[in-house]
Design a protein around this motif. Structure first.
Motif, short mmCIF file in Angstrom:
data_model
loop_
_atom_site.label_atom_id
_atom_site.label_comp_id
_atom_site.label_asym_id
_atom_site.label_seq_id
_atom_site.Cartn_x
_atom_site.Cartn_y
_atom_site.Cartn_z
N VAL A 410 15.43 -2.27 -8.67
CA VAL A 410 14.54 -2.47 -9.82
C VAL A 410 14.97 -1.48 -10.88
CG1 VAL A 410 12.13 -2.53 -10.57
CG2 VAL A 410 12.71 -3.15 -8.21
N ALA A 411 15.69 -1.93 -11.90
CA ALA A 411 16.37 -1.01 -12.81
C ALA A 411 16.03 -1.31 -14.27
CB ALA A 411 17.88 -1.10 -12.62
N ASN A 412 15.52 -0.28 -14.95
CA ASN A 412 15.43 -0.30 -16.42
C ASN A 412 14.55 -1.43 -16.94
OD1 ASN A 412 17.27 1.90 -16.48
ND2 ASN A 412 18.97 0.46 -16.27
N ASN A 413 13.45 -1.70 -16.25
CA ASN A 413 12.45 -2.62 -16.75
C ASN A 413 11.40 -1.83 -17.54
OD1 ASN A 413 13.25 -5.17 -15.09
ND2 ASN A 413 13.19 -3.49 -13.60
N VAL A 414 10.46 -2.54 -18.17
CA VAL A 414 9.43 -1.83 -18.92
C VAL A 414 8.66 -0.87 -18.03
CG1 VAL A 414 7.66 -3.63 -18.66
CG2 VAL A 414 7.59 -2.10 -20.64
N ASN A 415 8.43 -1.23 -16.78
CA ASN A 415 7.92 -0.36 -15.73
C ASN A 415 8.68 -0.66 -14.46
OD1 ASN A 415 5.66 1.28 -16.85
ND2 ASN A 415 4.78 -0.74 -17.30
N GLY A 416 8.49 0.19 -13.46
CA GLY A 416 9.14 -0.04 -12.19
C GLY A 416 8.39 -1.04 -11.35
N ILE A 417 7.55 -0.53 -10.43
CA ILE A 417 6.74 -1.39 -9.58
C ILE A 417 5.28 -1.11 -9.89
CG2 ILE A 417 6.13 -1.96 -7.20
CD1 ILE A 417 8.98 -1.18 -6.40
N ALA A 418 4.57 -2.14 -10.32
CA ALA A 418 3.17 -2.02 -10.74
C ALA A 418 2.28 -2.70 -9.71
CB ALA A 418 2.97 -2.66 -12.11
N ILE A 419 1.33 -1.96 -9.17
CA ILE A 419 0.35 -2.51 -8.23
C ILE A 419 -0.99 -2.55 -8.95
CG2 ILE A 419 -0.65 -2.33 -5.94
CD1 ILE A 419 2.41 -2.59 -5.95
N GLN A 420 -1.57 -3.74 -9.10
CA GLN A 420 -2.79 -3.92 -9.89
C GLN A 420 -3.92 -4.45 -9.02
OE1 GLN A 420 -1.83 -6.64 -13.04
NE2 GLN A 420 -0.39 -5.25 -14.04
N SER A 421 -5.08 -3.81 -9.11
CA SER A 421 -6.28 -4.30 -8.44
C SER A 421 -7.30 -4.67 -9.51
CB SER A 421 -6.86 -3.23 -7.52
OG SER A 421 -8.01 -3.71 -6.85
N ARG A 422 -7.60 -5.95 -9.58
CA ARG A 422 -8.50 -6.47 -10.61
C ARG A 422 -9.65 -7.24 -9.96
NH1 ARG A 422 -5.68 -7.41 -15.87
NH2 ARG A 422 -3.52 -6.66 -15.71
N THR A 423 -10.74 -7.38 -10.66
CA THR A 423 -11.82 -8.27 -10.21
C THR A 423 -11.42 -9.69 -10.57
OG1 THR A 423 -12.93 -7.77 -12.31
CG2 THR A 423 -13.68 -6.59 -10.37
N GLN A 457 -6.44 0.17 -11.26
CA GLN A 457 -7.60 -0.58 -10.76
C GLN A 457 -8.66 -0.63 -11.85
OE1 GLN A 457 -8.63 2.01 -7.46
NE2 GLN A 457 -10.27 2.98 -8.64
N ASN A 458 -9.44 -1.72 -11.86
CA ASN A 458 -10.58 -1.70 -12.77
C ASN A 458 -11.84 -1.30 -12.00
OD1 ASN A 458 -11.40 -4.09 -11.49
ND2 ASN A 458 -10.66 -5.39 -13.16
N SER A 459 -12.94 -1.12 -12.71
CA SER A 459 -14.12 -0.48 -12.12
C SER A 459 -14.72 -1.29 -10.98
CB SER A 459 -15.18 -0.25 -13.20
OG SER A 459 -15.55 -1.48 -13.81
N GLY A 460 -14.50 -2.58 -10.97
CA GLY A 460 -15.06 -3.40 -9.90
C GLY A 460 -14.13 -3.68 -8.76
N ALA A 461 -12.95 -3.04 -8.76
CA ALA A 461 -11.94 -3.36 -7.74
C ALA A 461 -11.22 -2.10 -7.27
CB ALA A 461 -10.94 -4.37 -8.31
N ALA A 462 -11.99 -1.11 -6.84
CA ALA A 462 -11.38 0.13 -6.36
C ALA A 462 -10.52 -0.14 -5.13
CB ALA A 462 -12.48 1.13 -6.01
N ILE A 463 -9.38 0.56 -5.07
CA ILE A 463 -8.44 0.40 -3.96
C ILE A 463 -8.81 1.38 -2.85
CG2 ILE A 463 -6.03 0.46 -3.28
CD1 ILE A 463 -5.31 0.18 -6.28
N PRO A 464 -9.19 0.90 -1.66
CA PRO A 464 -9.50 1.83 -0.57
C PRO A 464 -8.27 2.63 -0.15
CG PRO A 464 -10.33 -0.39 -0.11
CD PRO A 464 -9.41 -0.50 -1.28
N ASP A 465 -8.49 3.84 0.34
CA ASP A 465 -7.39 4.66 0.83
C ASP A 465 -6.61 3.90 1.91
OD1 ASP A 465 -8.16 6.68 -0.83
OD2 ASP A 465 -9.24 7.83 0.71
N GLY A 466 -5.30 4.04 1.85
CA GLY A 466 -4.45 3.46 2.86
C GLY A 466 -4.06 2.02 2.64
N GLU A 467 -4.58 1.37 1.61
CA GLU A 467 -4.27 -0.05 1.40
C GLU A 467 -2.99 -0.27 0.60
OE1 GLU A 467 -5.46 -2.50 2.86
OE2 GLU A 467 -7.36 -1.77 3.68
N VAL A 468 -2.49 0.79 -0.03
CA VAL A 468 -1.21 0.72 -0.73
C VAL A 468 -0.34 1.86 -0.22
CG1 VAL A 468 -0.02 0.84 -2.94
CG2 VAL A 468 -2.23 -0.31 -2.79
N SER A 469 0.85 1.52 0.27
CA SER A 469 1.75 2.52 0.81
C SER A 469 3.12 2.38 0.16
CB SER A 469 1.90 2.34 2.33
OG SER A 469 2.93 3.17 2.83
N LEU A 470 3.60 3.46 -0.45
CA LEU A 470 4.95 3.53 -0.98
C LEU A 470 5.69 4.62 -0.22
CD1 LEU A 470 2.86 3.07 -3.64
CD2 LEU A 470 5.05 2.79 -4.76
#
Length: 528
Positions: A410-423, A457-470
Motif C-alpha cells: 500500500v504505497a503513496n495513497n492519500v492514506n494508508g489503511i483506514a478502519i472506519q466504524s460508523r452507525t 469511529q463516530n459517537s454511536g459506533a465505538a470500537i470495543p477493545d481488541g476488535e481491531v488488530s494491526l
C-alpha cells in the motif's frame, strides 16, 4: 504471499543484502536501503504487457452472423448449444441479444457490436448544429452525479464524432466544440462541432447481451456505444456464463454486470471508458472477476466519492474472487465491496491511480484482502473527496466484520489503511458493526501531507477493545517522529502508536518507496 523485507547495505555502486530486518527494528542511518520482493506472479504489470482483449480469443467455427444480419433474430432462431461467429466489421445491434443455454457468441475477426445509430440530418442553428426526432421520451432521474446541480449523468445517450466521445452539457447555451446537448422536450440534439464530413453516432440500444439461458460463452467481441441505464451493463452475465477476451468500452453506465450469475467468470477482458463503472456484481454466488484490465471508467460524471463509480463494485454476493485485475485511472473507487458481500477474496490485483479509495470494503463480513498492490489512489478533489481517514485511503474497511487485510503493498495513497466504524443501521445479519479486523503483513508507505493509518469511529459506533488488530506490518515513513497514525481522533508517532498496543511487532522505517513498472517496490532511504 508475505513480502520479504531485507536490510541492504550499499557498497560503492552495488547493494549487498545482509539479511532480514529483525522484528521491532527501525533502521535509521545514511547508508541503508530496503528492498522488497516482487508481488505474486498473477499480479498484473503496469507497463501495458498485461494480456487482455479480443486478440486472445481462439478461432471460431459455427453459424456466421454477418454485419447485415439482425443478430438477435439469428441467435433466437437456433437451438441451445449453437456457436455463432460474428464476421469482421460493424454490427449494429438494434435488439438485445438473449442467447439460449450453452450458446457461444464469438469472433476471431475483430467484430464490433455497437448500440449506436448514425445521425445524418443536421441543420445549422446559430453557432451549433441540430437534428431532431432521434431521442426517446424523457425518463426519470436515477443515480447520483458528481455535479449535483446540473444532474445530467443519468441521461443515457452518448454522442460520438468520428469515434470521439463528446461531453454532454446541461443546456443549449452551454454547447461548444467537443460537447452536445439533448433537449428531450423538443426531441432535438445540438452539436458544438460541424457534422459535415464527419461520422456522428448516438448510443441508442440499452443492452448488447443479457441472459436467455445458462452457461453461455461470449468471447472475442468489441462491445461499445450502448445506452445502458445507471447500474445497467452493456453485457449482463447469467448463471455459469464465461465472458472472455472482449473489449467493452464507451457504454453509458456499466461495461459488464454479473446479476444472479452464480459460478460466472469474467476473465481477461479490457473494460474501459464506460460512463459509470467498469464491472458490477450483484446477488451472485462464487462469481469470478479475474485478470481483466479495468481502466478510465466514469466518463459521464457520476459521483466520484460515493456512488458506484469507478472500477469494480460487488454487492450482496457470497464466495468467489476478484483476483489478478489491473484496475487503474478510474474516476471513483478502484475496487469496492459493499452491502452484504460475504466470504469473498480480493487478491493479487494491481490498483493504481483511482480518484477515490483503492479498495473499499463496506458492510461485509468474512472477507480477505490479500496480496494486492495499491498505489497512488484517493487524490480526487471532487464533491465529498478529502484527506482524512473518514474519507478513506489505499485500503478502507468500513463497518464490517471478520476481515483480514494481509500482505498487501500500500504505497503513496492519500492514506494508508483506514478502519472506519460508523452507525450504519441493520440488515440481514443484524446490526452492522465493525468487529474482528486483522491487519497484518502489509507494507504501507506514508510520506506526505496528512497521510495516516489507523481507525476512526463516530459517537454511536465505538470500537470495543481488541476488535481491531494491526501487527507484523512494515511502515515506510518520512520521519519516525511525524504523526502518521491515528486512533479515534488522536494522532501518534510510530513509538506512541505502539504504546497504544497496535503494531507492536511491526517495522517502522524511513525511506522513499518506488514502485516500478513490473510491480516491484523498492524503498530507498533515508532521503537526502
Amino acid at each position: 504471499m508475505r513480502t520479504a523485507l531485507l536490510a541492504v547495505v550499499a557498497v560503492g555502486t552495488g547493494l549487498v543484502a545482509v539479511g532480514p530486518l529483525p522484528a521491532n527494528s527501525a533502521p535509521i542511518g545514511d547508508d541503508w536501503t530496503v528492498t522488497t520482493s516482487a508481488p505474486a506472479a498473477s499480479t498484473p504489470p503496469a507497463d501495458g504487457s498485461f494480456r487482455t482483449g479480443p486478440e486472445l480469443a481462439p478461432a471460431c467455427t459455427g453459424v456466421p452472423i454477418r454485419t447485415a444480419d439482425n443478430a438477435a433474430e439469428v441467435v433466437a432462431d437456433h437451438p441451445t448449444g449453437t456457436t455463432f461467429c460474428f464476421t469482421a466489421g460493424l454490427h449494429r445491434i438494434r435488439d438485445t441479444i438473449r442467447p439460449k443455454a450453452g450458446q457461444v457468441l464469438a469472433s476471431d475477426q475483430g467484430a464490433v457490436l455497437t448500440g449506436s445509430v448514425r445521425l445524418t440530418r443536421w441543420s445549422a442553428s446559430g453557432k451549433a448544429w441540430v437534428t431532431t426526432g432521434v431521442l426517446p421520451p424523457a425518463y426519470p432521474k436515477t443515480g447520483q452525479c458528481e455535479d449535483n446541480q446540473a444532474n445530467i449523468c443519468y441521461l443515457r445517450e452518448q454522442v460520438f464524432r468520428d469515434g470521439k466521445h463528446l461531453t454532454r452539457v446541461p443546456s443549449r447555451d452551454k454547447v461548444a466544440p467537443g460537447t452536445f446537448y439533448a433537449d428531450y422536450a423538443a426531441n432535438a440534439v445540438y452539436l458544438g462541432d460541424t457534422p459535415v464530413g464527419h461520422a456522428i453516432e448516438m448510443s441508442s440500444t440499452p443492452t448488447a447481451i443479457e441472459p436467455g439461458g445458462n452457461n453461455v460463452t461470449v468471447r472475442g467481441l468489441t462491445i461499445e456505444h450502448f445506452a445502458t441505464p445507471p447500474q445497467g451493463g452493456a453485457v449482463v452475465l447469467g448463471l455459469g456464463w464465461k465472458v472472455f477476451a472482449n473489449d467493452i468500452h464507451w457504454n453509458h453506465a456499466v461495461g459488464a454486470m454479473l446479476v444472479n450469475a452464480d459460478g460466472a467468470v469474467l476473465e481477461r477482458n479490457r473494460i474501459h471508458h464506460n460512463g459509470q463503472l467498469g464491472v458490477g456484481q450483484y446477488s451472485t454466488l462464487r462469481g469470478t472477476i479475474s485478470a481483466n484490465e479495468v481502466s478510465g471508467n466514469n466518463t459521464d460524471g457520476f459521483w466520484i466519492a460515493d456512488w458506484e463509480s469507478g472500477g469494480i463494485k460487488t454487492t450482496w454476493s457470497n464466495g468467489g474472487w476478484v483476483t489478478g485485475n489491473l484496475i487503474k485511472d478510474n474516476r471513483g473507487i478502484g475496487l469496492w465491496s459493499d452491502a452484504y458481500d460475504e466470504n469473498r477474496t480480493f487478491g493479487n490485483n494491481h490498483i493504481v491511480g483511482n480518484a477515490a479509495d483503492g479498495i473499499r470494503y463496506e458492510i461485509g463480513r468474512n472477507g480477505v484482502i490479500a496480496d494486492n498492490v495499491v498505489s497512488g489512489n484517493g487524490f480526487g478533489t471532487g464533491r465529498g473527496s478529502g484527506t482524512s481517514l473518514w474519507d478513506g485511503g489505499g485500503i478502507n474497511v468500513n463497518t464490517s466484520s471478520n476481515v483480514q487485510v494481509r500482505d498487501n503493498v500500500v504505497a503513496n495513497n492519500v492514506n494508508g489503511i483506514a478502519i472506519q466504524s460508523r452507525t450504519r443501521g441493520s440488515g440481514p445479519w443484524g446490526t452492522n458493526l465493525l468487529r474482528g479486523i486483522v491487519v497484518s503483513g502489509n507494507q504501507v508507505t506514508m510520506r506526505g501531507g496528512t497521510a495516516a493509518t489507523g481507525m476512526v469511529q463516530n459517537s454511536g459506533a465505538a470500537i470495543p477493545d481488541g476488535e481491531v488488530s494491526l501487527n507484523g506490518n512494515t511502515y515506510i515513513l518520512d520521519s519516525l517522529t511525524v504523526e502518521r497514525f491515528q486512533k479515534t481522533g488522536r494522532w501518534f508517532t510510530a513509538k506512541q502508536w505502539q504504546a497504544t498496543g497496535q503494531d507492536t511487532t511491526s517495522v517502522f522505517t524511513i525511506g522513499k518507496a518506488v514502485l516500478d513498472a513490473t510491480g516491484i517496490l523498492t524503498v530507498l532511504g533515508p532521503p537526502s
